[in-house]
Design an enzyme around this catalytic site. Sequence first.
Site, PDB file in Angstrom:
ATOM      1  N   CYS A   2      38.095  47.151  58.766  1.00  0.00           N
ATOM      2  CA  CYS A   2      37.430  47.766  59.899  1.00  0.00           C
ATOM      3  C   CYS A   2      38.212  48.980  60.385  1.00  0.00           C
ATOM      4  O   CYS A   2      39.417  48.922  60.596  1.00  0.00           O
ATOM      5  CB  CYS A   2      37.253  46.827  61.082  1.00  0.00           C
ATOM      6  SG  CYS A   2      36.306  45.365  60.692  1.00  0.00           S
ATOM      7  N   ARG A  27      38.558  51.773  55.350  1.00  0.00           N
ATOM      8  CA  ARG A  27      39.031  50.479  55.844  1.00  0.00           C
ATOM      9  C   ARG A  27      37.937  49.409  55.829  1.00  0.00           C
ATOM     10  O   ARG A  27      38.206  48.235  56.025  1.00  0.00           O
ATOM     11  CB  ARG A  27      39.538  50.633  57.282  1.00  0.00           C
ATOM     12  CG  ARG A  27      40.676  51.599  57.414  1.00  0.00           C
ATOM     13  CD  ARG A  27      41.112  51.654  58.853  1.00  0.00           C
ATOM     14  NE  ARG A  27      41.746  50.416  59.225  1.00  0.00           N
ATOM     15  CZ  ARG A  27      43.058  50.203  59.183  1.00  0.00           C
ATOM     16  NH1 ARG A  27      43.862  51.168  58.824  1.00  0.00           N
ATOM     17  NH2 ARG A  27      43.563  49.049  59.522  1.00  0.00           N
ATOM     18  N   TRP A  74      34.210  45.791  58.005  1.00  0.00           N
ATOM     19  CA  TRP A  74      34.412  44.943  56.822  1.00  0.00           C
ATOM     20  C   TRP A  74      34.181  43.530  57.340  1.00  0.00           C
ATOM     21  O   TRP A  74      34.978  43.014  58.113  1.00  0.00           O
ATOM     22  CB  TRP A  74      35.834  45.123  56.279  1.00  0.00           C
ATOM     23  CG  TRP A  74      36.050  44.395  54.989  1.00  0.00           C
ATOM     24  CD1 TRP A  74      35.810  44.877  53.729  1.00  0.00           C
ATOM     25  CD2 TRP A  74      36.562  43.074  54.815  1.00  0.00           C
ATOM     26  NE1 TRP A  74      36.129  43.922  52.791  1.00  0.00           N
ATOM     27  CE2 TRP A  74      36.598  42.806  53.422  1.00  0.00           C
ATOM     28  CE3 TRP A  74      36.988  42.070  55.684  1.00  0.00           C
ATOM     29  CZ2 TRP A  74      37.038  41.603  52.900  1.00  0.00           C
ATOM     30  CZ3 TRP A  74      37.432  40.862  55.155  1.00  0.00           C
ATOM     31  CH2 TRP A  74      37.452  40.643  53.777  1.00  0.00           C
ATOM     32  N   ASN A 100      38.635  45.072  65.541  1.00  0.00           N
ATOM     33  CA  ASN A 100      39.162  44.865  64.198  1.00  0.00           C
ATOM     34  C   ASN A 100      40.100  43.666  64.287  1.00  0.00           C
ATOM     35  O   ASN A 100      41.057  43.705  65.049  1.00  0.00           O
ATOM     36  CB  ASN A 100      39.916  46.130  63.766  1.00  0.00           C
ATOM     37  CG  ASN A 100      40.692  45.946  62.481  1.00  0.00           C
ATOM     38  OD1 ASN A 100      40.345  45.092  61.663  1.00  0.00           O
ATOM     39  ND2 ASN A 100      41.732  46.747  62.305  1.00  0.00           N
ATOM     40  N   GLY A 101      39.817  42.606  63.537  1.00  0.00           N
ATOM     41  CA  GLY A 101      40.654  41.404  63.613  1.00  0.00           C
ATOM     42  C   GLY A 101      39.764  40.174  63.636  1.00  0.00           C
ATOM     43  O   GLY A 101      38.574  40.254  63.312  1.00  0.00           O
ATOM     44  N   GLU A 483      48.985  44.679  36.816  1.00  0.00           N
ATOM     45  CA  GLU A 483      48.505  45.773  37.655  1.00  0.00           C
ATOM     46  C   GLU A 483      47.372  46.547  36.953  1.00  0.00           C
ATOM     47  O   GLU A 483      46.384  46.913  37.579  1.00  0.00           O
ATOM     48  CB  GLU A 483      49.685  46.687  38.019  1.00  0.00           C
ATOM     49  CG  GLU A 483      49.351  47.961  38.774  1.00  0.00           C
ATOM     50  CD  GLU A 483      48.674  47.745  40.124  1.00  0.00           C
ATOM     51  OE1 GLU A 483      48.584  46.606  40.594  1.00  0.00           O
ATOM     52  OE2 GLU A 483      48.192  48.753  40.687  1.00  0.00           O
ATOM     53  N   LYS A 487      43.626  46.953  38.494  1.00  0.00           N
ATOM     54  CA  LYS A 487      42.963  48.250  38.702  1.00  0.00           C
ATOM     55  C   LYS A 487      41.560  48.219  38.122  1.00  0.00           C
ATOM     56  O   LYS A 487      40.603  48.663  38.758  1.00  0.00           O
ATOM     57  CB  LYS A 487      43.747  49.401  38.044  1.00  0.00           C
ATOM     58  CG  LYS A 487      45.018  49.832  38.711  1.00  0.00           C
ATOM     59  CD  LYS A 487      44.850  50.525  40.041  1.00  0.00           C
ATOM     60  CE  LYS A 487      44.799  49.552  41.185  1.00  0.00           C
ATOM     61  NZ  LYS A 487      45.941  49.100  41.843  1.00  0.00           N
ATOM     62  N   GLU A 490      39.109  45.819  40.183  1.00  0.00           N
ATOM     63  CA  GLU A 490      38.677  46.182  41.533  1.00  0.00           C
ATOM     64  C   GLU A 490      37.755  47.386  41.588  1.00  0.00           C
ATOM     65  O   GLU A 490      36.911  47.464  42.462  1.00  0.00           O
ATOM     66  CB  GLU A 490      39.860  46.324  42.492  1.00  0.00           C
ATOM     67  CG  GLU A 490      40.780  47.484  42.255  1.00  0.00           C
ATOM     68  CD  GLU A 490      41.860  47.571  43.346  1.00  0.00           C
ATOM     69  OE1 GLU A 490      42.924  48.077  43.028  1.00  0.00           O
ATOM     70  OE2 GLU A 490      41.634  47.153  44.496  1.00  0.00           O
ATOM     71  N   HIS A 506      49.761  30.083  24.083  1.00  0.00           N
ATOM     72  CA  HIS A 506      49.694  28.815  24.825  1.00  0.00           C
ATOM     73  C   HIS A 506      48.299  28.614  25.448  1.00  0.00           C
ATOM     74  O   HIS A 506      48.152  27.833  26.374  1.00  0.00           O
ATOM     75  CB  HIS A 506      50.784  28.781  25.895  1.00  0.00           C
ATOM     76  CG  HIS A 506      52.158  28.890  25.313  1.00  0.00           C
ATOM     77  ND1 HIS A 506      52.746  27.873  24.598  1.00  0.00           N
ATOM     78  CD2 HIS A 506      53.043  29.922  25.289  1.00  0.00           C
ATOM     79  CE1 HIS A 506      53.938  28.256  24.174  1.00  0.00           C
ATOM     80  NE2 HIS A 506      54.139  29.506  24.581  1.00  0.00           N
ATOM     81  N   LYS A 608      40.629  49.029  52.388  1.00  0.00           N
ATOM     82  CA  LYS A 608      41.956  49.541  52.063  1.00  0.00           C
ATOM     83  C   LYS A 608      43.085  48.686  52.622  1.00  0.00           C
ATOM     84  O   LYS A 608      43.998  48.337  51.908  1.00  0.00           O
ATOM     85  CB  LYS A 608      42.072  50.991  52.559  1.00  0.00           C
ATOM     86  CG  LYS A 608      43.394  51.659  52.227  1.00  0.00           C
ATOM     87  CD  LYS A 608      43.545  51.853  50.738  1.00  0.00           C
ATOM     88  CE  LYS A 608      44.884  52.452  50.363  1.00  0.00           C
ATOM     89  NZ  LYS A 608      45.142  52.282  48.919  1.00  0.00           N
TER      90      LYS A 608
HETATM   91  O1  M6R Z   1      48.873  47.939  52.125  1.00  0.00           O
HETATM   92  P1  M6R Z   1      49.446  46.878  51.221  1.00  0.00           P
HETATM   93  O2  M6R Z   1      50.285  47.458  50.135  1.00  0.00           O
HETATM   94  O3  M6R Z   1      50.153  45.801  51.958  1.00  0.00           O
HETATM   95  O4  M6R Z   1      48.179  46.231  50.540  1.00  0.00           O
HETATM   96  C1  M6R Z   1      48.285  45.128  49.699  1.00  0.00           C
HETATM   97  C2  M6R Z   1      47.016  44.912  48.908  1.00  0.00           C
HETATM   98  O5  M6R Z   1      45.940  44.667  49.755  1.00  0.00           O
HETATM   99  C3  M6R Z   1      46.680  46.125  48.038  1.00  0.00           C
HETATM  100  O6  M6R Z   1      47.738  46.464  47.195  1.00  0.00           O
HETATM  101  C4  M6R Z   1      45.422  45.859  47.190  1.00  0.00           C
HETATM  102  O7  M6R Z   1      45.696  44.874  46.231  1.00  0.00           O
HETATM  103  C5  M6R Z   1      44.947  47.150  46.520  1.00  0.00           C
HETATM  104  N1  M6R Z   1      43.540  47.322  46.733  1.00  0.00           N
HETATM  105  C6  M6R Z   1      45.173  47.184  45.066  1.00  0.00           C
HETATM  106  O8  M6R Z   1      44.763  48.381  44.488  1.00  0.00           O
END
Ligand code: M6R
Length: 613
Positions: A2, A27, A74, A100-101, A483, A487, A490, A506, A608
């Site tokens: 949010c 956000r 969100w 937001n929260g 990672e 990527k 997502e 395994h 984000k």
């Molecule tokens: O702001 P932060 O680094 O604490 O965020 C952590 C995760 O939410 C963030 O890395 C998320 O996994 C990303 N969307 C990955 O690309």
Amino acid sequence: MCGIIGYIGKRKATEVIMNGLKRVEYRGYDSAGISIIENGKLVTIKKSGRLNELNKLIDHNKYSSNIGFGHTRWATHGEPNDINAHPHLDNSGKVSIIHNGIIENYSALKSLLTKQGYHFKTETDTEVLAVYIGSIYEKNKNIAEAVRLALADVTGTFGLLVIAEDEPDKIIGARRGSPLVIGIGKNEFILASDQTAIVDYTKHVIYPDDNEMVILTKDSYVIKNLDNININKEITTIEFELNQLEKGGFPHFMLKEIFEQGKTIENATRGRIILATGDVRLGGLTEVADRLRTAKRIILTACGTSWHSALIGKYMIETLARIPVDVEYASEFRYRDPVIYPEDFVVAISQSGETADTLEAIREAKRKGCTTLGIVNVVGSSIARATDAGVYLHAGPEIGVASTKAFTSQVTVLLLFALYIGRMRSVSQTEGIRIIKEIQEIPKKIEKILQQADKIKEIAKRYSKSRNFLYLGRGYNYPIALEGALKLKEISYVHAEGYPAAEMKHGPLALIDDEMPVVFLATKDEVFDKLRSNLEEVKARGGKIIAIATENNEGNELIKNKVEHMIYIPETLPIVMPILSIIPLQLLAYYIADELGRDIDNPRHLAKSVTVE
Ligand code: M6R
């Protein structure tokens, strides 16, 4: 999660709000809405979907109000439809709030209010808070006080703004656990969930702390805590420039941010490495340096991509500093009553500095009496302020939901951190110089990888119809496999798994058939020959292999004819390699998502910064 923005001053509120909402849309983007006070009347407009849906409903010529706020959502409670969109109103329709929260005790408050005859139109926790504030306001006719009293009864988190039709010259803001920044202009104020919505108007900001609220008129501000005690707060200056918030000719922020990585690594290391002596200088850690030298254990805690950086950090710290390191998902760590000794260091890694679980993990660590550190990008963020000491990434604002440049900066700062402690302990000057030389070479080497973007785009086109991918690596490249897979997942919504290559036999080897693209991180290091055997095993079962290999590695001859594609990256030390080897994977994910026509900067269901748990 949010985005919120509020304005009071001399400008047209709808313009400032819509402009700000564009900045914070990353956000959350399920729905959006605004409230303004126009000629003494509260006007609220909201709509599900992206911001442009809301914009279509606002007749900008019709409104001249100088006070109001907006929200991009969100969804946490209630589906993302028009009715559940913020703002929410109290029962009189004269008090509006955005939030937001999460209000955790909303059910209890709702039953109490229902018994008192109040009604609800939405499924949200926020509406309950709006109605509750309204119920107090009805009696005391003082909106700031009504907000303060209501918040005293709330459990949960909030970054919230409130306006009331009967007090048309005031905005109230408050926070606990969710971010809120106050922008201080000349006879105007902007309140927002992040600095990016403020920097268009002013660079002077105040960061309220948890359980603090602010009462704004167009020419005054009062900050107090929820116990009604006035507080003086320092005004600080936002560091980044406006052009950092633009795409700069790139089709997406993510691609721009991938291409910025040479620069952001320079920014992460500037003034921090001393080639002549092989030392690292981290000003933010000076006060804890002595304790770090004798540390017995370091715990790295983070979420998502930042957790992958932490895994790499573990390898780096254990290699250079010879201190045992545990890596913890913040969401697990905070709830499982972890064993923490006073002499431990708990280090939070976070781009946003606002991730709720990471912030709470740090608070839990503090409660247990150890020293806490932050490796954070956003200056002045909650984690940066909650930790005892720390190191900033200086990567500039990262707007794409998929983290790219913050990741490579995190890994770089973790390498500096490992070397910093290592040099105080057993790492020789010669070794320090050798590593620093390689760190200085990174930006040039990143540029070389980026020059292969077109080649990677072609590979992406060829595999864009695949519904599953595997990413395999060993050593420093194992977290890179995780990672790379994250990527792809997502932003393209394609299923991908990252695995330590040797673990395949395994179980997961059963997944391999001639439709499965398998990305191997086959760079030159001490486990290259072992990885080569894993690659043979996948090849023997028909997997389509894309190998990320190091230039000038004689071993490449042995894998060349086993793979469909080789992407070469420059040679470096294995400890520096993850900063380079992730870049082709970021590009691969980007181009596959682009080929599939995905909304790359704002992937579905994500936001984000995750400020709810
Ligand atoms: O702001 P932060 O680094 O604490 O965020 C952590 C995760 O939410 C963030 O890395 C998320 O996994 C990303 N969307 C990955 O690309």
